[in-house]
Scaffold this active site. Sequence first.
Site, PDB file in Angstrom:
ATOM      1  N   LYS A  31     -39.098 -21.628 -42.962  1.00 19.03           N
ATOM      2  CA  LYS A  31     -37.913 -21.184 -42.523  1.00 19.03           C
ATOM      3  C   LYS A  31     -37.864 -21.416 -41.386  1.00 19.03           C
ATOM      4  O   LYS A  31     -38.436 -20.842 -39.935  1.00 19.03           O
ATOM      5  CB  LYS A  31     -37.726 -19.080 -42.619  1.00 19.03           C
ATOM      6  CG  LYS A  31     -36.495 -18.720 -42.393  1.00 19.03           C
ATOM      7  CD  LYS A  31     -36.742 -17.353 -42.929  1.00 19.03           C
ATOM      8  CE  LYS A  31     -35.147 -16.764 -43.132  1.00 19.03           C
ATOM      9  NZ  LYS A  31     -35.718 -15.233 -43.021  1.00 19.03           N
ATOM     10  N   SER A  38     -34.405 -11.069 -48.291  1.00 17.45           N
ATOM     11  CA  SER A  38     -34.094 -12.622 -48.146  1.00 17.45           C
ATOM     12  C   SER A  38     -35.434 -13.261 -48.431  1.00 17.45           C
ATOM     13  O   SER A  38     -34.687 -14.723 -48.375  1.00 17.45           O
ATOM     14  CB  SER A  38     -34.586 -12.299 -46.510  1.00 17.45           C
ATOM     15  OG  SER A  38     -33.612 -11.961 -45.968  1.00 17.45           O
ATOM     16  N   SER A  64     -31.147 -14.691 -46.410  1.00 16.44           N
ATOM     17  CA  SER A  64     -31.245 -15.292 -45.838  1.00 16.44           C
ATOM     18  C   SER A  64     -31.993 -16.523 -45.911  1.00 16.44           C
ATOM     19  O   SER A  64     -32.739 -17.047 -44.378  1.00 16.44           O
ATOM     20  CB  SER A  64     -31.677 -14.677 -43.932  1.00 16.44           C
ATOM     21  OG  SER A  64     -33.402 -13.822 -44.529  1.00 16.44           O
TER      22      SER A  64
END
Length: 141
Positions: free
Chosen positions: A4, A103, A80
């Site tokens: 990420k 997320s 996310s």
Amino acid sequence: MTIKDAIDVAGLHTTWGNPDFADYSAPVDSAVAARLKQAGAIIIGKSNVAEMLADFGQTTNRLYGATNNPWDLTRTPGGSSRGGAAAVSGLSFLEYGSDLVGSIRIPAGLCGVYGLRPSAHTVPLAGFPTGSPHTRSGSLP
């Protein structure tokens, strides 16, 4: 694998999808990136996030644009860590994200892949700070 874009990997940009951080490259690995590399992982790139992780329903930012659901481009991959769920759907076989309120789990479900949220306090957060990456101080495990 991918990781990420809010988590530091030495030599790679960590932008949080924010154009203000476009030139920031992490000087050291986050604790999790260091441990993954020590275990033999090869991090091939970063996955897209909503700007400053501030949107739960979509991944669009001014720096890299939108990430869509890989199975239906008219839909969101959600959460996310959605860039990672989309990547695991065909680009990468493994992604490291973060999850406080769904997320990882929500995008995994929307993209048809498996997502695991580790138990609290089992994965160190060093190298995944909140706020500007320019105020970071790297920390290895």
